[in-house]
Scaffold this motif. Sequence first.
Motif, PDB file in Angstrom:
ATOM      1  N   GLN A  71      20.452  -3.583 -21.510  1.00 24.71           N
ATOM      2  CA  GLN A  71      21.174  -2.953 -20.412  1.00 24.71           C
ATOM      3  C   GLN A  71      21.807  -1.635 -20.851  1.00 24.71           C
ATOM      4  OE1 GLN A  71      23.813  -6.157 -19.338  1.00 24.71           O
ATOM      5  NE2 GLN A  71      22.365  -7.046 -17.867  1.00 24.71           N
ATOM      6  N   GLU A  72      22.223  -1.572 -22.108  1.00 23.40           N
ATOM      7  CA  GLU A  72      22.745  -0.311 -22.627  1.00 23.40           C
ATOM      8  C   GLU A  72      21.655   0.763 -22.662  1.00 23.40           C
ATOM      9  OE1 GLU A  72      24.664   1.498 -26.776  1.00 23.40           O
ATOM     10  OE2 GLU A  72      24.317  -0.653 -26.544  1.00 23.40           O
ATOM     11  N   GLN A  73      20.449   0.380 -23.085  1.00 24.66           N
ATOM     12  CA  GLN A  73      19.335   1.324 -23.088  1.00 24.66           C
ATOM     13  C   GLN A  73      18.942   1.710 -21.662  1.00 24.66           C
ATOM     14  OE1 GLN A  73      17.979   2.756 -25.784  1.00 24.66           O
ATOM     15  NE2 GLN A  73      19.451   1.672 -27.059  1.00 24.66           N
ATOM     16  N   TRP A  74      19.075   0.793 -20.729  1.00 25.66           N
ATOM     17  CA  TRP A  74      18.752   1.097 -19.325  1.00 25.66           C
ATOM     18  C   TRP A  74      19.641   2.210 -18.780  1.00 25.66           C
ATOM     19  CZ3 TRP A  74      18.155  -4.546 -17.095  1.00 25.66           C
ATOM     20  CH2 TRP A  74      16.879  -5.022 -17.443  1.00 25.66           C
ATOM     21  N   LEU A  75      20.895   2.267 -19.229  1.00 20.38           N
ATOM     22  CA  LEU A  75      21.776   3.339 -18.767  1.00 20.38           C
ATOM     23  C   LEU A  75      21.216   4.701 -19.136  1.00 20.38           C
ATOM     24  CD1 LEU A  75      25.268   1.814 -19.679  1.00 20.38           C
ATOM     25  CD2 LEU A  75      24.194   1.922 -17.427  1.00 20.38           C
ATOM     26  N   MET A  76      20.667   4.818 -20.350  1.00 22.55           N
ATOM     27  CA  MET A  76      20.085   6.093 -20.772  1.00 22.55           C
ATOM     28  C   MET A  76      18.746   6.345 -20.088  1.00 22.55           C
ATOM     29  SD  MET A  76      21.138   6.106 -24.814  1.00 22.55           S
ATOM     30  CE  MET A  76      21.056   4.344 -25.060  1.00 22.55           C
TER      31      MET A  76
END
Length: 521
Positions: free
Chosen positions: A386-391
């Motif tokens: 989910q953190e990578q999805w933000l980027m």
Amino acid sequence: MVVPDYNILTPDTVDKLLERPIETALGKREIERINNIQANYDYYNGKQDIDEFGKYIYATDDDSWDGKDYEPSKYWTNYFKAFIKRKSRWQMAGNHGINVVPVSDEKADVDFAKDVEKILYRLWKDNDMDSTKMQLARERLIAGSIACKLVYNDRTGRMHWIWHKATEVFPVYSKDGFNELIGCDIIIPQEDDDDPDKTQYVRQSFRLDPDRNYECWFDEVVFREDLTVKRTITDKTYLGFDFVPVVTFDIHSLATESSHFEDVEDMKVLTRLLNGMMEDASDSLKFEMFGMTVIKNADLTADTDLQIAPGALLKINSSANHAADVETIETTFQWKETFKDQYNRIKSALHELNGIPQITPTELNFGGMNDRALQVLYQEIIQETQEQWLMWNRDFGELFLKSLLYLQKRTTTKKFRYDIETINKVTDELETEMNFVLPLPDDRSDMVDLIIKEIEGGLESHKHGMQRLGVKSPEDKMTEIEDERLRAMQMSDPYGESAAYEAPKTDYNEVDVLKPIEAEL
């Protein structure tokens, strides 16, 4: 940290091709970045041994014995590749969707958002993103970045998203503290058209011209190996918009990239230990399978026939004073449990470093692990995803907006394939977002249950709930569901007695009730 020299480009070559009047250390810094990225690609492809020059090679290409009295086994497990693939599947294996946020709830704004979504889905399909996104995620995890170049094809009237590896892209950022993309150079080494033994370089350059209200220009030049201009494919051409048609998808939004390479190097350290243990285990197995033959009091200077084979006969000559004797020294596997514990310990550390749980089949037996325990185990990788999805969402939003603004300047071409009226209404205030979906079916089932409870409790709308689940075109889906419900009700209630069924309006004063009887007479 191993930083091999691949000698693909030299600092002087980069400085000459880029032609940037900045600091002289630019070429050296870029070459170090390219070498780090190329080292990660080689390690991913199985080159996990290092030669005397510090370059990654396949373990089987190393002929040295590493100071041993025997030829050691060469082996690699490539857990590095396995973990990169797993993390890329977590990020991009789901059925992701696109959502355009309307500026208001008015019907005109909602309809405009739906029309823009249709264009974006068409761009997504034209560029075959459903099959490309997995590869893009792997490339991004290996190199720390990947870039997309926007190109419009006048012949077909379509927008193309051309993806480039990080080793080919040299972005230029502003020095005013805002770190805005004001230019980009793409250098592609190729085999020379005239001499296959030489290399030619294709340089594509984009720049914002402050003298023309920061309008972007583009040129494309082919250089020979000696960096002289071979030919010019495209002269300096102004594109008609004020942005660089390149989008970089970076893992870290900071100016430095060292943190990503340090994380990758941590993985390499553990995989090297596992490879060494597997090589030692293979060699140990050989020594355990074939015992040592001991010959005592034999005269080996005479004709002696020593063979190691099933059913072989052994001919030896005794010495003058003592009778000859032959023995075989057998050993046992006493290191098995110690090796297994150490190997699992290192492999568990590798799993923990990547946030991916290590689950054995025995733990999945009935009663071994329930759904709640699985959710807790996968919580770390879910949070990282989910953190990578933000980027990803930030960069995809930039890609979508630049694509639409680029198309605005090409609406006058003959074969324009997109909705001109909708594209002309797009402004730089357009807000888009990706609807990412985790690949776990169990997690999706829990998400569906959660959204149903929120809708029933009045905390969520049907449309936004569908968007969270990655449903494409929620309005069309809701209309489809409503039509199916009406048809089902009419089939179950053919006489129209249901309250939901609206009977046809008829003026009974005009009906002649005696006409059927007269017809019978």
